[in-house]
Design a protein around this motif. Structure first.
Motif, mmCIF file in Angstrom:
data_model
loop_
_atom_site.group_PDB
_atom_site.id
_atom_site.type_symbol
_atom_site.label_atom_id
_atom_site.label_comp_id
_atom_site.label_asym_id
_atom_site.label_seq_id
_atom_site.Cartn_x
_atom_site.Cartn_y
_atom_site.Cartn_z
ATOM 1 N N GLY A 152 -22.604 0.803 -7.625
ATOM 2 C CA GLY A 152 -21.993 1.499 -6.503
ATOM 3 C C GLY A 152 -21.866 0.714 -5.218
ATOM 4 N N ASN A 153 -22.010 -0.607 -5.266
ATOM 5 C CA ASN A 153 -21.838 -1.405 -4.054
ATOM 6 C C ASN A 153 -20.359 -1.717 -3.812
ATOM 7 O OD1 ASN A 153 -24.573 -1.578 -3.431
ATOM 8 N ND2 ASN A 153 -24.867 -3.403 -4.695
ATOM 9 N N VAL A 154 -20.029 -1.925 -2.540
ATOM 10 C CA VAL A 154 -18.690 -2.353 -2.156
ATOM 11 C C VAL A 154 -18.822 -3.554 -1.226
ATOM 12 C CG1 VAL A 154 -17.726 -0.028 -2.340
ATOM 13 C CG2 VAL A 154 -18.525 -0.863 -0.115
ATOM 14 N N ILE A 155 -17.739 -4.336 -1.149
ATOM 15 C CA ILE A 155 -17.657 -5.443 -0.209
ATOM 16 C C ILE A 155 -16.755 -5.032 0.946
ATOM 17 C CG2 ILE A 155 -16.811 -7.785 0.153
ATOM 18 C CD1 ILE A 155 -19.329 -7.817 -1.385
ATOM 19 N N LEU A 156 -17.272 -5.141 2.161
ATOM 20 C CA LEU A 156 -16.499 -4.919 3.373
ATOM 21 C C LEU A 156 -16.331 -6.276 4.041
ATOM 22 C CD1 LEU A 156 -18.604 -1.913 4.734
ATOM 23 C CD2 LEU A 156 -16.619 -1.820 3.221
ATOM 24 N N GLY A 157 -15.098 -6.640 4.333
ATOM 25 C CA GLY A 157 -14.956 -7.991 4.845
ATOM 26 C C GLY A 157 -13.714 -8.248 5.642
ATOM 27 N N GLY A 158 -13.653 -9.497 6.121
ATOM 28 C CA GLY A 158 -12.496 -9.962 6.849
ATOM 29 C C GLY A 158 -12.655 -11.424 7.177
ATOM 30 N N TYR A 159 -11.558 -12.100 7.431
ATOM 31 C CA TYR A 159 -11.637 -13.482 7.856
ATOM 32 C C TYR A 159 -10.412 -13.838 8.679
ATOM 33 C CZ TYR A 159 -8.289 -14.914 4.233
ATOM 34 O OH TYR A 159 -7.171 -15.070 3.461
ATOM 35 N N MET A 160 -10.568 -14.893 9.471
ATOM 36 C CA MET A 160 -9.460 -15.398 10.272
ATOM 37 C C MET A 160 -8.812 -16.570 9.548
ATOM 38 S SD MET A 160 -9.405 -13.474 12.980
ATOM 39 C CE MET A 160 -8.482 -14.391 14.181
ATOM 40 N N GLU A 161 -7.711 -17.035 10.085
ATOM 41 C CA GLU A 161 -6.984 -18.106 9.418
ATOM 42 C C GLU A 161 -7.685 -19.456 9.492
ATOM 43 O OE1 GLU A 161 -2.790 -18.456 9.997
ATOM 44 O OE2 GLU A 161 -2.627 -16.377 10.557
ATOM 45 N N LYS A 162 -8.366 -19.747 10.622
ATOM 46 C CA LYS A 162 -8.845 -21.116 10.769
ATOM 47 C C LYS A 162 -10.016 -21.163 11.740
ATOM 48 C CE LYS A 162 -7.049 -25.778 11.667
ATOM 49 N NZ LYS A 162 -5.842 -26.552 11.990
ATOM 50 N N GLY A 163 -10.993 -22.029 11.423
ATOM 51 C CA GLY A 163 -12.048 -22.360 12.363
ATOM 52 C C GLY A 163 -13.045 -21.257 12.594
ATOM 53 N N ASP A 164 -13.543 -21.172 13.825
ATOM 54 C CA ASP A 164 -14.675 -20.297 14.133
ATOM 55 C C ASP A 164 -14.304 -19.094 14.983
ATOM 56 O OD1 ASP A 164 -16.460 -21.888 12.769
ATOM 57 O OD2 ASP A 164 -16.708 -23.236 14.476
ATOM 58 N N ARG A 165 -13.030 -18.713 14.983
ATOM 59 C CA ARG A 165 -12.648 -17.531 15.755
ATOM 60 C C ARG A 165 -13.293 -16.286 15.163
ATOM 61 N NH1 ARG A 165 -6.350 -17.528 15.677
ATOM 62 N NH2 ARG A 165 -6.722 -18.401 13.615
ATOM 63 N N ALA A 166 -13.539 -15.319 15.993
ATOM 64 C CA ALA A 166 -14.235 -14.115 15.534
ATOM 65 C C ALA A 166 -13.356 -13.310 14.590
ATOM 66 C CB ALA A 166 -14.607 -13.247 16.725
#
Length: 337
Positions: A241-255
């Motif tokens: 029953g676990n899920v992955i919640l996520g996100g990422y930016m295109e490049k580098g260390d931007r939030a």
């Protein structure tokens, strides 16, 4: 590497890209000619070993060029077959999906997706959230990334006879330490930017973040493709029953902008770096001279967040680039022992 080991083919890297190359070679009957050399192997955890931390699913996040679209198609059918025939064993599961864009995606991508994705539908604008211009639904697959890597590792080792060596190599040329080695696959991901003998200045890390949360009521994959971000909710098969919640930016260390966990309980969070190749994923054959002899390196990295879905298709093309070499191995099986 052990100089006494006489593999014809060496794969450097045991993330999903390297394992998919090993699988394609094994399916050609070449398993016992292959050695995988990697600093980390499936079952290990490290911030620089990105594959186990992936979401992961099949989605529309990849590029829209002809090669990327082809790799997606090959990956979709490969993963769908696993979900139909070996779901519990491979930790790949059929899952409904909704994907949304803040801007209208390229026509070529939607046309190509609609031709093969099961249950593909365009979503009417009235059901889309504020800020979303385009949405689709279809039948996809979700993958338990760390367990799927372990499945591939054990299958490649036990069923196909592929050798695994856990070792960090100092440079790509050292993968040719055995005089028997005629081809090396460079599947080192982000390390391709710094690995001596490669040092690809176009390969850069994309910072990503995922949260593993318990939410057994979530059974659908949801993606939002923003102008400068990606967010997603992905149920993880075989995880109670676990899920992955996520996100990422295109490049580098931007939030990043991550998906909100809401009332889900969160047992863990991880940040990682995915390899992205400026100008597109690199699947390329290179001729080199090692010890005065002609040798071949096949570079295969830079898919970013699309590694699990595109990896099998990338592997098909990477392996296809040395068909002339593979024929000599097949024709002389005793030379592989």
């Amino acid at each position: 590497m052990d100089p006494e080991h006489h593999s014809k083919i060496v794969i450097v890297g045991a993330g999903i890209i390297g394992l998919d190359v090993a699988l394609v070679l094994a399916e050609k009957g070449l398993g016992r000619s292959v050695t995988v050399v990697a600093e980390y192997l499936p079952g290990d955890t490290a911030s620089t070993y990105t594959s186990p931390w992936a979401g992961c699913n099949f989605s529309a996040l990849s590029a829209s060029d002809e090669k990327a679209l082809r790799w997606d198609r090959l990956g979709y059918f490969h993963l769908k077959k696993l979900a139909s025939e070996k779901s519990a064993e491979s930790f790949v599961s059929h899952t409904p999906s909704t994907e949304m864009w803040d801007d209208t995606p390229p026509y070529e991508k939607i046309r190509d997706m609609s031709a093969y994705l099961e249950d593909f539908k365009l979503l009417p604008s009235k059901v889309l959230p504020d800020g979303v211009k385009f949405g689709v639904s279809f039948s996809t697959v979700t993958i338990n990334a760390p367990k799927h890597l372990e499945y591939l590792y054990k299958r490649l080792r036990d069923e196909f006879g592929i050798t695994f060596i856990q070792q960090k190599i100092p440079n790509v040329q050292s993968a040719f330490k055995s005089p028997s080695t005629v081809a090396v696959f460079n599947c080192t991901g982000v390390a391709a930017g710094t690995l001596a003998g490669v040092q690809d200045s176009k390969c850069y890390p994309t910072r990503g973040q995922v949260v593993l949360a318990r939410a057994p009521w979530v059974h659908q994959n949801t993606m939002r493709h923003g102008r400068d971000y990606e967010t997603y909710v992905i149920p993880r098969p075989g995880s109670n029953g676990n899920v992955i919640l996520g996100g990422y930016m295109e490049k580098g260390d931007r939030a990043e902008r991550g998906a909100q966990p809401g009332r889900a309980r969160s047992p863990g969070c991880i940040c990682g770096a995915e390899a992205v190749e400026e100008g597109g994923t690199r699947v390329e054959r290179e001729e080199v001279q090692i010890g005065g002899k002609r040798r071949v390196i096949v570079h295969n990295y830079g898919a970013g967040g699309a590694g699990f879905q595109a990896g099998y298709g990338m592997a098909v093309d990477a392996v296809g680039s040395i068909e002339d070499i593979l024929r000599t191995i097949t024709e002389n099986p005793r030379s592989c022992l």
